[in-house]
Design a protein around this motif. Sequence first.
Motif, mmCIF file in Angstrom:
data_model
loop_
_atom_site.group_PDB
_atom_site.id
_atom_site.type_symbol
_atom_site.label_atom_id
_atom_site.label_comp_id
_atom_site.label_asym_id
_atom_site.label_seq_id
_atom_site.Cartn_x
_atom_site.Cartn_y
_atom_site.Cartn_z
ATOM 1 N N ALA A 150 0.821 -1.213 0.000
ATOM 2 C CA ALA A 150 0.000 0.000 0.000
ATOM 3 C C ALA A 150 0.854 1.262 0.000
ATOM 4 C CB ALA A 150 -0.935 -0.003 1.202
ATOM 5 N N LYS A 151 2.059 1.189 0.550
ATOM 6 C CA LYS A 151 2.937 2.357 0.607
ATOM 7 C C LYS A 151 3.663 2.596 -0.715
ATOM 8 C CE LYS A 151 3.673 1.862 5.536
ATOM 9 N NZ LYS A 151 4.628 1.554 6.598
ATOM 10 N N LYS A 152 3.693 1.571 -1.572
ATOM 11 C CA LYS A 152 4.380 1.679 -2.859
ATOM 12 C C LYS A 152 3.457 1.179 -3.972
ATOM 13 C CE LYS A 152 8.774 0.717 -0.625
ATOM 14 N NZ LYS A 152 9.891 -0.224 -0.536
ATOM 15 N N PRO A 153 2.463 1.981 -4.363
ATOM 16 C CA PRO A 153 1.501 1.521 -5.369
ATOM 17 C C PRO A 153 2.111 1.256 -6.742
ATOM 18 C CG PRO A 153 1.114 3.818 -4.792
ATOM 19 C CD PRO A 153 2.170 3.310 -3.875
ATOM 20 N N ASP A 154 3.306 1.797 -7.006
ATOM 21 C CA ASP A 154 3.944 1.569 -8.298
ATOM 22 C C ASP A 154 4.448 0.134 -8.454
ATOM 23 O OD1 ASP A 154 5.774 2.173 -6.280
ATOM 24 O OD2 ASP A 154 7.307 2.775 -7.726
#
Length: 84
Positions: free
Chosen positions: A13-17
């Motif tokens: 969730a903290k890194k959607p990429d």
Amino acid sequence: MPSIYVKPRLRDAKKPDQGVLLVRRESNGKPITEKGAHVELTPYIRRRLRDGDLVKANAPAKPSRAKAAAKSTASAADAGEQEA
């Protein structure tokens, strides 16, 4: 059997990429896309929902026929003006 619309959850969730998890369909083994899909509510899908691999989502709204017809008519008129 009832069907629902689901999407795979994000990997982080903290890194959607980083993208989404790869969750395969029970019937044919093809992955469920990022955009989501309608699937039958089988025990397999219930497990994926419970485990957090899939999330329930709202299906994308289909454009109404009147709007689609107006849009195609407008684009055809624009194409005619460009040719002239």
